[in-house]
Structures are given as structure tokens and as C-alpha cells.
Design an enzyme around this catalytic site. Structure first.
Site, PDB file in Angstrom:
ATOM      1  N   LYS A 180       0.874  -1.169   0.000  1.00 37.20           N
ATOM      2  CA  LYS A 180       0.000   0.000   0.000  1.00 37.20           C
ATOM      3  C   LYS A 180       0.914   1.222   0.000  1.00 37.20           C
ATOM      4  O   LYS A 180       1.469   1.591   1.036  1.00 37.20           O
ATOM      5  CB  LYS A 180      -0.909  -0.023   1.229  1.00 37.20           C
ATOM      6  CG  LYS A 180      -2.023   1.044   1.188  1.00 37.20           C
ATOM      7  CD  LYS A 180      -1.473   2.396   1.512  1.00 37.20           C
ATOM      8  CE  LYS A 180      -2.531   3.457   1.627  1.00 37.20           C
ATOM      9  NZ  LYS A 180      -2.059   4.779   1.212  1.00 37.20           N
ATOM     10  N   GLU A 255       9.797   1.846  10.885  1.00 33.40           N
ATOM     11  CA  GLU A 255      10.829   2.886  10.773  1.00 33.40           C
ATOM     12  C   GLU A 255      10.068   4.195  10.790  1.00 33.40           C
ATOM     13  O   GLU A 255       9.235   4.446   9.919  1.00 33.40           O
ATOM     14  CB  GLU A 255      11.644   2.709   9.491  1.00 33.40           C
ATOM     15  CG  GLU A 255      12.959   3.485   9.498  1.00 33.40           C
ATOM     16  CD  GLU A 255      12.789   4.940   9.100  1.00 33.40           C
ATOM     17  OE1 GLU A 255      12.875   5.812  10.005  1.00 33.40           O
ATOM     18  OE2 GLU A 255      12.558   5.212   7.924  1.00 33.40           O
ATOM     19  N   CYS A 289      13.701  11.163   6.601  1.00 35.52           N
ATOM     20  CA  CYS A 289      13.690  10.787   8.015  1.00 35.52           C
ATOM     21  C   CYS A 289      15.070  10.963   8.639  1.00 35.52           C
ATOM     22  O   CYS A 289      15.192  11.141   9.852  1.00 35.52           O
ATOM     23  CB  CYS A 289      13.204   9.348   8.181  1.00 35.52           C
ATOM     24  SG  CYS A 289      14.061   8.141   7.172  1.00 35.52           S
ATOM     25  N   GLU A 389       9.658  16.581  15.208  1.00 33.05           N
ATOM     26  CA  GLU A 389      10.046  16.394  13.811  1.00 33.05           C
ATOM     27  C   GLU A 389       9.218  17.326  12.935  1.00 33.05           C
ATOM     28  O   GLU A 389       7.993  17.390  13.059  1.00 33.05           O
ATOM     29  CB  GLU A 389       9.827  14.942  13.383  1.00 33.05           C
ATOM     30  CG  GLU A 389      10.329  14.670  11.972  1.00 33.05           C
ATOM     31  CD  GLU A 389      10.208  13.208  11.584  1.00 33.05           C
ATOM     32  OE1 GLU A 389      11.126  12.694  10.923  1.00 33.05           O
ATOM     33  OE2 GLU A 389       9.193  12.576  11.938  1.00 33.05           O
TER      34      GLU A 389
END
Length: 486
Positions: A180, A255, A289, A389
Site C-alpha cells: 500500500k 521505521e 527521516c 520532527e
């Protein structure tokens, strides 16, 4: 007479066929560099579509796992060759869907080719050990068996590399896959899947279902035919998937986020440190990331470093990633742009000093989700700029007196994905290697750099403490079976 090109509709890939969703509904994938441009239409799938894909993957898995590793590897090699032939087309789709520059997109697609070739070779490498038994008339050894059907959920920031670095090891170790992809880059993923299809991969081994993350992701986590889930994305979604996986007793790999520091020591090569900080923090508009976010600089060189940094940042060209000369493209979508602008506003309100940028780019000829590269100073460890973040082109400068203080500040985060240091002293390097709580530490190199043959993953809240890529990937995609023969 002028003809208007019809927007192409991209289909799901289920049981070896391109299929229209059961809902009959589609959504637009828009170009973040020019929001008037629709790159393509993708399927808004239903639970029934996912069920069909998962059932197809289960049916295909028995025959797929029986193939030898080198035969499975041949399919990956063929797909790699096709992907390499189509590098320009796929890189163009990537740039148009998520905004990174065409040069970066070509580099990522080339990396996808290399990943496929690397894992093709894994089919001929050892997967077990002979263990001495206590019985002199027995033989004992280990082998590895596939999980079965693996669900793959991927983000929009690396729409070729991440799907491939998850699918390739899954396939080589005998699993079948339902992927997906992020809706923002569904077109790019469909083009990658087409390479595997055209390589002749057997029916049902790979399946792709596009649509709502909340709907399809939830269905994937709960579906009885899914034996493991590998996910890259936000912490909130990752933790929800983990809870469901735990309740079902299936394997999961996450992750997630990062708040990655770079330490600049007083003995560092400042020009190198500046180049790496800008590249690591601002390329792809900071949408990695592993992107550099916190810049921790020793006081003796702080002003000099800041001056060099601001001079380089001022020279960054912003624009459409397909245009020659563009260094930084847009945020990938409107939501991400708003997230970045909100973080900048919060930084100002909390008392950080804005040194450069900080505004949405409003310029004739640019009709997209652009934000200026942004630099703050006077950032304390309690501010949101140092803790949350952002996933945007925002750097937070922090001044320290000693390397010990720098390491303490660098570790003062719930995340632990990547980190880097610039220094020429071996003592600083050793302290950094030993004390930095991050899964990837780099010395005299930017934080945003991952080699495909090496394990990748984070510590603390950045991952599920598993590792992707390299030979470490087999730890997730297989289970060890111990064999005793009398």
C-alpha cells in the site's frame, strides 16, 4: 486544432492483473510544484480490494517459496534491467508527484536498480549454520523459512527506494507481498510495480492496492492472510499498527521519525560541515527521516560557522524540480507545507531568533507548496524546534562549549535515527561513536546518507529496533528453523 491530453488512470495490481477498484472511485495525484497539474488518477480501494490482493498473495506463496533462491533472484535481475531502462520516466513521475529535483529522483531510481541487484544475489548466499549436536550419530543445522505474506506500507518521500528495499528482500526470501504506497506517490509506485510485472514475476507474488491509509492500513493489520507488516511513516500510525500486530501475534517492523543532530566541533573543517549541513538538512526540502534538524556547534567556531551557513543558504534556488538549476523543490503536499509553516511560527513564538527564511514563497511563476529554507538560532532544548520532527527545510542552531555538552544535547531527544559529527580529533570521534544514541552515526559526513548494503534503523522512538537493508533484512523477513536429523 488543440487537443487536451486525457489524464491517465492508474489501476491496482492484483493477482497479476491491473484492476479497477471495487468502489469505482479515483483520486487525483497533483504536482506540488504546480498544483494545477494532475499527474494521474489512482484507485480509492475498499476492504474487498485488499482482501482479494491478500488472498491472491496467499495462493501464490506456496509455489513461490518452493523456487530456489537463484530463480527468484532472476526475476529481480530482470526487473532491475527494466527499471534501469525506464529511469527517466520513473524519475519524472517521482519529481512531479512529490517535488524533489529530477537529479535526486534519478539518483533514487538508480539506487532502486542497485537494491534489486543486491537482493538478487542474496538468493545464492548462506541462510543457516551447521551446529555440533551432543549425539555423535546426528546432524543438526539451521535454515530460514519465509514469513508468508508480507504487508508493505510506504511513505511518499522515497517512493522508489523504500518500496524496493522492503519488497526485494521479502521476495528473495520466499514471501509474497501486498503493498500500500502513499497516495501522494501512487503513480510512481505503479510504475515500479509495472517493472516487476514486465519481468514476468508469477501471478499473485506482488500485489498493489492504493487508497486511504486509514482504511487499507487498518485492513492490512487485521487481515488473517497477512503474516507480517513492514512500515515507514509517522510514529502515531506506526504505534497503532504495532498494537494490532501484537494482538494478532504477527511480526512487525517500524521505521518512524527522527530529530537528527549534527555536531560541529571547534577543530572541524567548517566548509565541509556547512556543505553537509545544508545538503543533509535542506535537500528534498528536508523531507527525509534522516535529515539534519539540530545543528550543535562549539562556541569557538559558532559565529564563523553561522556566517558561512547563511551565505550558502542565501544562494539556494527554489523552484520546480524538473527545471534545470533548481536546488530545492516544494513541500510534497499542502498539509506538509502547513506543518512546516506552523513549526516556524511556533519557533518564533517560543523565542527562537529567525536568521533566514521562514516564509511561504510567493513568486510569479511558482504555483506550488514552496517554503523558504529557514534557519533559527537561540534554540533551547525545551523548544519545539529542538524536539518535534518538522519534515521541512528548517535548521535549528544550538551553541555549546564542550563536546561532552554537545553529546548530551544531541542525545536529549525521544528519537535516535541518525547523527553526524564534524571533527578531526580521534578522541571526539570515539566519544561520538560510543555515546551517541542513534542507529546510524556518521563522521565528517551528512546525517542523511544510508548505504543499501548496510543495516538501517533507529533507536528509541525512531523504530521498532529492527533493521532494514543489507543482510540484516533477513532477520525480519524470515524465521529460523532448527533441524535435527538422527
Amino acid at each position: 486544432m488543440t487537443t487536451i491530453a486525457k489524464t491517465k488512470t492508474y489501476l491496482n495490481y492484483i493477482n497479476g492483473e491491473w484492476t479497477v477498484s471495487e468502489t469505482g472511485e479515483t483520486a487525483e495525484s497533483k504536482n506540488p510544484a504546480n498544483t494545477d497539474e494532475v499527474v494521474g488518477l489512482y484507485q480509492l480501494s475498499s476492504a474487498k480490494d485488499f482482501d482479494l490482493a491478500a488472498t491472491s498473495a496467499r495462493k501464490a506463496q506456496k509455489a513461490w517459496r518452493k523456487l530456489t533462491g537463484n530463480v527468484r533472484g532472476d526475476y529481480l535481475l530482470k526487473a532491475a534491467a527494466i527499471l534501469e531502462e525506464r529511469i527517466e520516466d520513473i524519475a519524472t513521475a517521482m519529481t512531479k508527484e512529490m517535488g524533489k529535483t529530477f537529479a535526486e529522483a534519478k539518483g533514487e531510481t538508480a539506487r532502486g536498480v542497485a537494491i534489486l541487484r543486491y537482493y538478487a544475489g542474496e538468493g545464492m548466499r548462506p541462510i543457516g549454520d551447521v551446529i555440533p549436536p551432543t549425539d555423535s550419530e546426528a546432524l543438526m543445522f539451521t535454515t530460514r523459512v519465509p514469513l508468508g505474506v508480507v504487508g508493505v506500507i510506504t511513505p511518499w518521500n522515497f517512493p522508489v527506494a523504500i518500496p524496493i528495499w522492503k519488497m526485494a528482500p521479502a521476495l528473495i526470501y520466499g514471501n509474497t507481498v501486498v503493498i500500500k504506497p502513499a497516495s501522494e506517490t501512487a503513480v510512481t509506485c505503479a510504475k515500479v510495480i509495472a517493472c516487476l510485472h514486465d519481468a514476468g514475476i508469477p501471478t499473485g507474488v506482488i500485489n498493489m492496492v492504493t487508497g486511504s491509509g486509514s482504511l487499507i492500513g487498518t485492513e492490512m493489520a487485521n487481515h488473517p492472510e497477512i503474516d507480517g507488516i513492514t512500515f515507514t511513516g509517522s510514529n502515531a500510525v506506526g504505534k497503532q499498527l504495532a498494537q494490532t500486530a501484537i494482538s494478532r501475534g504477527i511480526k512487525y517492523q517500524l521505521e518512524m521519525g527522527g530529530k537528527n543532530p549534527v555536531i560541529v566541533a571547534n577543530d572541524a573543517d567548517l566548509d565541509l560541515a556547512v556543505e553537509a549541513t545544508i545538503s543533509g538538512g535542506l535537500k528534498s526540502s528536508g523531507q527525509k527521516c534522516t535529515a539534519t534538524s539540530r545543528v550543535i556547534v562549539q562556541s569557538e567556531v559558532y559565529e564563523q560557522f553561522k556566517e558561512k551557513l547563511l551565505e550558502k543558504v542565501a544562494g539556494i534556488t527554489i523552484g520546480d524540480g524538473m527545471e534545470e538549476g533548481t536546488w530545492m523543490g516544494p513541500s510534497a503536499n499542502e498539509n506538509q507545507l502547513n506543518t512546516v509553516l506552523s513549526a516556524i511560527a511556533k519557533g518564533k513564538s517560543e523565542g527562537a531568533t529567525l536568521l533566514f527564511g521562514g516564509e511561504k514563497v510567493e513568486k510569479e511563476g511558482l504555483n506550488g507548496h514552496y517554503v523558504e529554507p529557514t534557519v533559527f538560532e537561540g534554540v533551547s532544548s525545551t523548544m519545539a524546534l529542538a524536539r518535534e520532527e518538522i519534515f521541512g527545510p528548517v535548521l535549528a542552531l544550538m551553541k555549546v562549549n564542550t563536546i561532552e555538552e554537545a553529546l548530551e544535547l544531541a542525545n536529549d531527544s525521544e528519537y535516535g535515527l541518525s547523527a553526524s559529527i564534524f571533527t578531526t580529533k580521534i578522541s571526539n570521534m570515539l566519544s561520538f561513536i560510543n555515546e551517541m544514541d542513534a542507529g546510524l552515526v556518521r563522521i565528517n559526513a551528512e546525517s542523511a546518507g544510508v548505504e543499501l548494503q548496510a543495516p538501517f534503523g533507529g533507536m528509541k522512538q525512531s523504530s521498532s529496533h529492527s533493521r532494514e537493508q543489507g543482510q540484516a533484512a533477513k532477520e525480519f523477513y524470515t524465521a529460523i528453523k532448527t533441524v535435527f536429523i538422527k
